[in-house]
Motif scaffolding. Structure first.
Motif, PDB file in Angstrom:
ATOM      1  N   CYS A   1       0.867  -1.179   0.000  1.00  0.00           N
ATOM      2  CA  CYS A   1       0.000   0.000   0.000  1.00  0.00           C
ATOM      3  C   CYS A   1       0.905   1.231   0.000  1.00  0.00           C
ATOM      4  O   CYS A   1       1.258   1.757   1.072  1.00  0.00           O
ATOM      5  CB  CYS A   1      -0.931   0.008   1.211  1.00  0.00           C
ATOM      6  N   PRO A   2       1.332   1.673  -1.181  1.00  0.00           N
ATOM      7  CA  PRO A   2       2.231   2.825  -1.246  1.00  0.00           C
ATOM      8  C   PRO A   2       1.494   4.103  -0.835  1.00  0.00           C
ATOM      9  O   PRO A   2       0.258   4.148  -0.767  1.00  0.00           O
ATOM     10  CB  PRO A   2       2.629   2.868  -2.726  1.00  0.00           C
ATOM     11  N   ALA A   3       2.251   5.116  -0.555  1.00  0.00           N
ATOM     12  CA  ALA A   3       1.650   6.400  -0.156  1.00  0.00           C
ATOM     13  C   ALA A   3       0.791   6.976  -1.265  1.00  0.00           C
ATOM     14  O   ALA A   3      -0.190   7.698  -1.001  1.00  0.00           O
ATOM     15  CB  ALA A   3       2.744   7.386   0.240  1.00  0.00           C
ATOM     16  N   SER A   4       1.135   6.635  -2.506  1.00  0.00           N
ATOM     17  CA  SER A   4       0.324   7.091  -3.630  1.00  0.00           C
ATOM     18  C   SER A   4       0.539   6.154  -4.809  1.00  0.00           C
ATOM     19  O   SER A   4       1.570   5.483  -4.906  1.00  0.00           O
ATOM     20  CB  SER A   4       0.684   8.523  -4.032  1.00  0.00           C
ATOM     21  N   TYR A   5      -0.436   6.096  -5.686  1.00  0.00           N
ATOM     22  CA  TYR A   5      -0.329   5.314  -6.919  1.00  0.00           C
ATOM     23  C   TYR A   5      -0.978   6.104  -8.038  1.00  0.00           C
ATOM     24  O   TYR A   5      -2.157   6.465  -7.945  1.00  0.00           O
ATOM     25  CB  TYR A   5      -1.006   3.950  -6.780  1.00  0.00           C
ATOM     26  N   GLU A   6      -0.177   6.400  -9.065  1.00  0.00           N
ATOM     27  CA  GLU A   6      -0.625   7.200 -10.209  1.00  0.00           C
ATOM     28  C   GLU A   6      -1.298   8.492  -9.747  1.00  0.00           C
ATOM     29  O   GLU A   6      -2.355   8.896 -10.230  1.00  0.00           O
ATOM     30  CB  GLU A   6      -1.571   6.393 -11.104  1.00  0.00           C
ATOM     31  N   GLY A   7      -0.673   9.122  -8.740  1.00  0.00           N
ATOM     32  CA  GLY A   7      -1.135  10.415  -8.260  1.00  0.00           C
ATOM     33  C   GLY A   7      -2.256  10.367  -7.247  1.00  0.00           C
ATOM     34  O   GLY A   7      -2.708  11.412  -6.754  1.00  0.00           O
ATOM     35  N   VAL A   8      -2.718   9.164  -6.871  1.00  0.00           N
ATOM     36  CA  VAL A   8      -3.804   9.015  -5.899  1.00  0.00           C
ATOM     37  C   VAL A   8      -3.202   8.668  -4.533  1.00  0.00           C
ATOM     38  O   VAL A   8      -2.455   7.693  -4.410  1.00  0.00           O
ATOM     39  CB  VAL A   8      -4.790   7.912  -6.335  1.00  0.00           C
ATOM     40  N   SER A   9      -3.517   9.429  -3.514  1.00  0.00           N
ATOM     41  CA  SER A   9      -3.016   9.162  -2.160  1.00  0.00           C
ATOM     42  C   SER A   9      -3.712   7.939  -1.576  1.00  0.00           C
ATOM     43  O   SER A   9      -4.931   7.796  -1.697  1.00  0.00           O
ATOM     44  CB  SER A   9      -3.262  10.377  -1.260  1.00  0.00           C
ATOM     45  N   LEU A  10      -2.929   7.073  -0.919  1.00  0.00           N
ATOM     46  CA  LEU A  10      -3.462   5.825  -0.396  1.00  0.00           C
ATOM     47  C   LEU A  10      -3.066   5.643   1.062  1.00  0.00           C
ATOM     48  O   LEU A  10      -2.027   6.146   1.509  1.00  0.00           O
ATOM     49  CB  LEU A  10      -2.936   4.630  -1.209  1.00  0.00           C
ATOM     50  N   SER A  11      -3.887   4.864   1.795  1.00  0.00           N
ATOM     51  CA  SER A  11      -3.578   4.484   3.172  1.00  0.00           C
ATOM     52  C   SER A  11      -4.410   3.253   3.514  1.00  0.00           C
ATOM     53  O   SER A  11      -5.364   2.916   2.811  1.00  0.00           O
ATOM     54  CB  SER A  11      -3.886   5.622   4.148  1.00  0.00           C
ATOM     55  N   LYS A  12      -4.061   2.571   4.617  1.00  0.00           N
ATOM     56  CA  LYS A  12      -4.798   1.388   5.040  1.00  0.00           C
ATOM     57  C   LYS A  12      -5.920   1.785   5.990  1.00  0.00           C
ATOM     58  O   LYS A  12      -5.724   2.602   6.892  1.00  0.00           O
ATOM     59  CB  LYS A  12      -3.866   0.390   5.730  1.00  0.00           C
ATOM     60  N   ASP A  13      -7.098   1.135   5.802  1.00  0.00           N
ATOM     61  CA  ASP A  13      -8.197   1.365   6.725  1.00  0.00           C
ATOM     62  C   ASP A  13      -8.116   0.378   7.885  1.00  0.00           C
ATOM     63  O   ASP A  13      -7.147  -0.376   8.017  1.00  0.00           O
ATOM     64  CB  ASP A  13      -9.552   1.288   6.004  1.00  0.00           C
ATOM     65  N   ALA A  14      -9.141   0.356   8.737  1.00  0.00           N
ATOM     66  CA  ALA A  14      -9.106  -0.480   9.940  1.00  0.00           C
ATOM     67  C   ALA A  14      -9.067  -1.961   9.631  1.00  0.00           C
ATOM     68  O   ALA A  14      -8.628  -2.762  10.467  1.00  0.00           O
ATOM     69  CB  ALA A  14     -10.325  -0.170  10.815  1.00  0.00           C
ATOM     70  N   THR A  15      -9.511  -2.375   8.438  1.00  0.00           N
ATOM     71  CA  THR A  15      -9.498  -3.798   8.072  1.00  0.00           C
ATOM     72  C   THR A  15      -8.209  -4.196   7.375  1.00  0.00           C
ATOM     73  O   THR A  15      -8.066  -5.336   6.936  1.00  0.00           O
ATOM     74  CB  THR A  15     -10.693  -4.126   7.158  1.00  0.00           C
ATOM     75  N   GLY A  16      -7.277  -3.252   7.240  1.00  0.00           N
ATOM     76  CA  GLY A  16      -6.014  -3.545   6.583  1.00  0.00           C
ATOM     77  C   GLY A  16      -6.068  -3.411   5.079  1.00  0.00           C
ATOM     78  O   GLY A  16      -5.117  -3.790   4.388  1.00  0.00           O
ATOM     79  N   VAL A  17      -7.165  -2.868   4.548  1.00  0.00           N
ATOM     80  CA  VAL A  17      -7.330  -2.717   3.110  1.00  0.00           C
ATOM     81  C   VAL A  17      -6.801  -1.358   2.672  1.00  0.00           C
ATOM     82  O   VAL A  17      -7.021  -0.340   3.347  1.00  0.00           O
ATOM     83  CB  VAL A  17      -8.811  -2.880   2.709  1.00  0.00           C
ATOM     84  N   CYS A  18      -6.112  -1.327   1.549  1.00  0.00           N
ATOM     85  CA  CYS A  18      -5.543  -0.101   1.008  1.00  0.00           C
ATOM     86  C   CYS A  18      -6.641   0.698   0.290  1.00  0.00           C
ATOM     87  O   CYS A  18      -7.288   0.171  -0.622  1.00  0.00           O
ATOM     88  CB  CYS A  18      -4.410  -0.453   0.048  1.00  0.00           C
ATOM     89  N   VAL A  19      -6.882   1.925   0.712  1.00  0.00           N
ATOM     90  CA  VAL A  19      -7.971   2.723   0.137  1.00  0.00           C
ATOM     91  C   VAL A  19      -7.475   4.128  -0.185  1.00  0.00           C
ATOM     92  O   VAL A  19      -6.483   4.613   0.365  1.00  0.00           O
ATOM     93  CB  VAL A  19      -9.174   2.803   1.103  1.00  0.00           C
ATOM     94  N   SER A  20      -8.208   4.765  -1.088  1.00  0.00           N
ATOM     95  CA  SER A  20      -7.931   6.156  -1.426  1.00  0.00           C
ATOM     96  C   SER A  20      -8.744   7.072  -0.518  1.00  0.00           C
ATOM     97  O   SER A  20      -9.566   6.608   0.294  1.00  0.00           O
ATOM     98  CB  SER A  20      -8.291   6.424  -2.886  1.00  0.00           C
ATOM     99  N   GLY A  21      -8.567   8.365  -0.670  1.00  0.00           N
ATOM    100  CA  GLY A  21      -9.291   9.317   0.159  1.00  0.00           C
ATOM    101  C   GLY A  21     -10.786   9.275  -0.052  1.00  0.00           C
ATOM    102  O   GLY A  21     -11.557   9.607   0.852  1.00  0.00           O
ATOM    103  N   VAL A  22     -11.232   8.847  -1.246  1.00  0.00           N
ATOM    104  CA  VAL A  22     -12.671   8.792  -1.528  1.00  0.00           C
ATOM    105  C   VAL A  22     -13.241   7.400  -1.289  1.00  0.00           C
ATOM    106  O   VAL A  22     -14.408   7.139  -1.582  1.00  0.00           O
ATOM    107  CB  VAL A  22     -12.964   9.237  -2.978  1.00  0.00           C
ATOM    108  N   GLY A  23     -12.401   6.472  -0.766  1.00  0.00           N
ATOM    109  CA  GLY A  23     -12.896   5.144  -0.404  1.00  0.00           C
ATOM    110  C   GLY A  23     -12.713   4.075  -1.452  1.00  0.00           C
ATOM    111  O   GLY A  23     -13.153   2.936  -1.252  1.00  0.00           O
ATOM    112  N   ASP A  24     -12.074   4.389  -2.580  1.00  0.00           N
ATOM    113  CA  ASP A  24     -11.790   3.359  -3.580  1.00  0.00           C
ATOM    114  C   ASP A  24     -10.741   2.393  -3.033  1.00  0.00           C
ATOM    115  O   ASP A  24      -9.797   2.804  -2.341  1.00  0.00           O
ATOM    116  CB  ASP A  24     -11.274   3.978  -4.885  1.00  0.00           C
TER     117      ASP A  24
END
Length: 890
Positions: free
Chosen positions: A703-726
């Motif tokens: 789960c990189p900090a960003s992918y193709e310009g989209v910021s990413l982070s892990k949610d409480a379930t350990g899933v990598c998500v964007s700021g809009v929930g993708d």
């Protein structure tokens, strides 16, 4: 990590190992009561019944081979001692199999996964379009094979690519068959769980000789239909907070599979003179498999993680939860997967020059597939449910509204009503090769002969993807209704566990008809992120010395050689740009990329066998082996991306980041075995092996900090998500810079009880393998590795009847989402299990025979846990299968 095994399991393994070692004492008793056979007496003259003859043949091949190897021989033309080639190979020490819907499909050797074993047919590559996790043995009918040999130590003249080992399937050669033979065979097959009537299998074989035995002809053909089913229940997502695991997404999945297979195999052998022979061998197999998949996805944390309220927490797991106002996605997916694979090989063998043996080979192999999948997905809201996983043997799940209630699928209130959601993938894999080998017989002391050769290969994998996705919700005005068209699904998991075992599923045909009636067409969008091409040019040279002599009055045989492998690789793919306005699930082409890599490898090898006595043999082998980065339909070399939309309208992105510059994996390996051949067709062996793996390829979920310009982070379930929930499921492959030591030992025992029992015909085959589950702290790990495997077969047969009971055991093994769809992002551990099979045979006369087989008669099921054995993660059901067959030989 795999938990320490129970005392009972450890006791069983110790008992099995002691039983094998006890074979030494038992063999002494057998020898003491067996009159010595004359040296000129052939094994086939002593053991005349089919299965025992096949065992004796395989044992003799092993004894004569200078390499470390094990094999299986057919009982007769078209009669292989198993219903499936993978299931037959698992009887070999060190071999483990993986199943699809309970049917053996791929193998692992000595702890290394399916992708690390090289499979050849008659010594040449056999391309498959669908070996995403190693060669798929279930697509080859057993009638193709006359024998299978697993080579665990290579020689210099063998193709490189078998880091774990090389599996060679020998087909029928007419010069190996006496006289004319015409064989007609048929089989009825049925799996319990799928229900319905049996399916059939039919085969015809013809072998003959012409021109006073100078021309041999073999023709074989077969057609087979199979039906099977697999049911799977698993926790796909967990919320992890302060060390407590809370269920977040439960899934049902039922897979009904139908397969239609046809196979043609032919061979011509022409020997116009005593020193010239030409062989032409052709093999073609076609497999059309369809999968009807019905799935329920319970999104406990959608629309909010606060939906889930823990009721009971035990040892870091919320074993019972109450879930309120959550989403359910009801999915019906149909997959059509036609594929074919074939090969054409021409061999020329010339011995007309004194003391020379010359061989030339031209080879072509191709595999192709077209995978078409479509799905209808409906989303509704479930008011409440409870989940209790405190007892892994009985998962309790209740919902406030029945899953069979069609009223909750009112088309005007559906949260999601999507059709189609799918893709069309075409995959093509082929190789052409030419090689030349020359051997010079010298007889210079211990130097018996020298040989050298060269081979050139060109291999290609092409993959193109077309997405077919409905971009809008199906209007209620013409949407099919569940009440009128829904499909009733019943008896999920064969009634196991306490949960709703029935539901109503969307009807794909009703959706097809609805869109057709409205004149709606779905745009076919080329998916550049899922399409690529990989090419390799491989050039090989080798030289080898064959040795024979005496050391301290003990006869030895051996070889020492070196092989040079040069690889030129090109990966071509597309760069994705903006979203396609006609299908936002894919991107438009923004450009292309090309990645090239070249490398050379020098692979030395040595194999020696020493006859300590007439019956006792010591083997030693050492070699450097390699496997190139995998070329398959889900490979690590090209970047691929798939995007779908979930019930909430969020994008689900599955991305595999290409690594076209990966180095090949190599290993320095060592084998040492002691083999005792005694009595009539009996053998006992023990061996130690070690592999030191370098450049181990591992795939990580990142789960990189960003992918193709989209910021990413892990949610409480350990899933990598964007700021809009993708959601972003991103995997990337790397070479491990550490060396991983894999080592273990194998025990093998083959014993006839004729000298000990008043009734002839009883015997035993047993083996045990221990592999040290070493892993690198920096990445490379051995998934799908069972530390302990054991096989045992107790048999009895005479000229008329035969019976065999076989048991196959493998201990627990770890998997990640890379290895198993059912593991989820946190991975899981599959529990140890033992499968028991039964085979019965009846020879009506010398022409007609019958056979019956019951596979998995103890209904062994695949179950898994997460982290510790008390935290349930998966249950499944496939059930037993039955076969009834006949063979008529003219």
């Amino acid at each position: 990590m795999i938990d320490p095994k129970s005392k009972n399991a450890a006791t069983r393994r110790k008992a099995f190992t002691l039983a094998l070692l006890g074979g030494v004492c038992f063999a002494d008793m057998a020898l003491a009561q067996t009159a010595p056979a004359a040296e000129t007496e052939a094994v086939d003259e002593v053991i005349v019944t089919a299965f025992r003859k096949s065992l004796a043949t395989a044992l003799e091949v092993k004894r004569k081979d200078v390499r470390v190897s094990d094999g299986i021989s057919s009982e007769d033309i078209g009669k292989f001692p198993s219903e499936n080639i993978a299931e037959a190979i698992q009887r070999i020490p060190g071999v483990q199999i993986s199943n699809i819907n309970g049917r053996g499909s791929t193998i692992s050797i000595r702890g290394l996964g399916p992708q690390y074993a090289l499979t050849t047919v008659n010594g040449q590559a056999f391309k498959s379009s669908n070996f995403t996790d190693g060669f798929r043995y279930d697509v080859i009918q057993t009638e193709l094979a006359s024998g299978i040999q697993v080579y665990k130590s290579p020689t210099a003249e063998m193709d490189a690519g078998g880091l774990a080992g090389t599996v060679n399937i020998d087909t029928v050669h007419p010069f190996d068959v006496k006289g004319r033979q015409i064989i007609i065979a048929g089989k009825a097959q049925k799996q319990d769980l799928i229900g319905g009537g049996p399916t059939g299998k039919y085969g015809l074989t013809y072998v003959d000789h012409f021109l006073d035995g100078k021309l041999g002809v073999f023709l074989g053909g077969g057609y087979q239909e199979l039906k099977d089913r697999g049911d799977y229940l698993w926790m796909d997502r967990w919320s992890v907070s302060n060390g407590t695991y809370t269920p977040a997404r439960l899934r049902y999945r039922r897979i009904d599979r139908e397969t239609k297979r046809s196979m043609l195999n032919g061979a011509l052998q022409f020997k116009p003179t005593s020193d010239l022979q030409v062989d032409v061998i052709a093999t073609y197999a076609k497999d059309k498999t369809t999968q009807d998949v019905h799935q329920q996805v319970f999104l406990f944390t959608t629309p909010s993680a606060s939906n889930v309220v823990p009721v009971t927490v035990t040892n870091g797991t919320a074993t019972k939860v109450q879930v309120n106002n959550f989403r359910l996605e009801n999915n019906h997916q149909f997959e059509n997967r036609p594929q074919s694979t074939g090969a054409l090989t021409t061999n020329v063998h010339y011995t007309g020059i004194e003391n020379w043996d010359l061989k030339a080979t031209a080879h072509y192999s191709r595999g192709s597939a077209k995978h078409n999948e479509e799905a209808a997905i409906l989303g509704i809201n479930i008011p409440s449910a409870t989940v209790d996983i405190s007892n892994p043997s009985n998962i309790v799940f209740t919902t406030s509204t029945p899953l069979t209630d069609t009223a909750q699928y009112n088309t005007s209130t559906l949260i999601r009503n999507t059709y189609p959601n799918g893709a069309y993938r075409s995959i093509d894999s082929y190789e052409d090769a030419a090689q030349f080998d020359a051997k010079r017989f010298l007889d210079w002391g211990v130097l018996e002969s020298i040989q050298a050769g060269a081979k050139i290969r060109h291999e290609v994998l092409k993959r193109n993807v077309i997405r077919k996705d409905g971009q809008n919700t199906i209007p209620a005005s013409y949407s099919p209704t569940m009440a009128a068209t829904g499909i009733a699904i019943t008896n999920f998991l064969d009634g196991d566990n306490t949960l709703p075992a029935a539901w109503v599923s969307p009807n794909l045909q009703a959706y097809r008809d609805a869109l057709k009636a409205q004149g709606v067409t779905v745009y076919n969008a080329f998916d550049p992120s899922g399409s690529f091409r990989v090419e390799r040019d491989l050039t090989s040279f080798y030289a080898m010395a064959n040795l024979k002599g005496e050391v301290l009055s003990k006869t030895f045989r051996g070889n020492v050689g070196v092989r040079s492998e040069s690889t030129d690789q090109t990966v071509k793919g597309y760069v994705g740009g903006a979203a396609n306005p006609l299908n936002t699930e894919v991107k438009l082409i923004a450009g292309t990329y090309t990645t090239k890599k070249s490398y050379d490898n020098i692979l030395p090898s040595a194999n020696f066998s020493l006859d300590l006595t007439d019956d006792l043999l010591l083997r030693f082998a050492a070699a450097k082996v390699l496997v190139r980065p995998i070329i398959d339909s889900n490979n690590q070399l090209a970047t691929t991306r798939t995007t779908t939309t979930d019930t909430t309208g969020k994008k689900v992105n599955t991305i595999s980041i290409g690594q076209g510059d990966l180095d090949p994996m190599t290993a320095n390996q060592l084998d040492l075995t002691l083999e005792w051949y005694y009595g009539q067709g009996n053998g006992l062996s023990a061996g130690y092996f070690s592999k030191k793996v370098k450049n181990g390829v591992f795939t990580s979920v990142i789960c990189p900090a960003s992918y193709e310009g989209v910021s990413l982070s892990k949610d409480a379930t350990g899933v990598c998500v964007s700021g809009v929930g993708d959601t972003y499921s991103i995997t990337q492959s790397f070479n491990d810079d550490k060396t991983v030591d894999i080592h273990g030992y194998e025990l093998n025992w083959q014993q006839s009880f004729d000298a000990l029992l008043p009734i002839d015909g009883f015997g035993l085959i047993a083996n045990y393998t221990h592999v040290n589950p070493a892993t690198s702290t920096t990445g490379f790990r051995l998934a799908n590795l069972s530390e302990h495997t054991a096989n045992g077969t107790l048999y009895w047969e005479n000229q008329t009847f035969s019976a065999r009971v076989s048991a196959n055991y493998r201990s627990a093994y770890d998997q990640t989402s890379v290895e198993s769809f059912f593991s989820g992002p946190l991975g899981h551990t599959v529990k140890s299990r033992t499968q028991v099979d039964l085979n019965l045979g009846y020879n009506f006369n010398e022409h007609l025979s019958f056979a019956f087989a019951a596979m998995n008669i103890n209904n062994a099921q695949e179950k898994a846990y997460l982290g510790n054995a008390s935290r349930w993660q998966m249950s499944s059901a496939t059930g037993p299968s039955y076969y009834l067959s006949f063979q008529y030989k003219m």
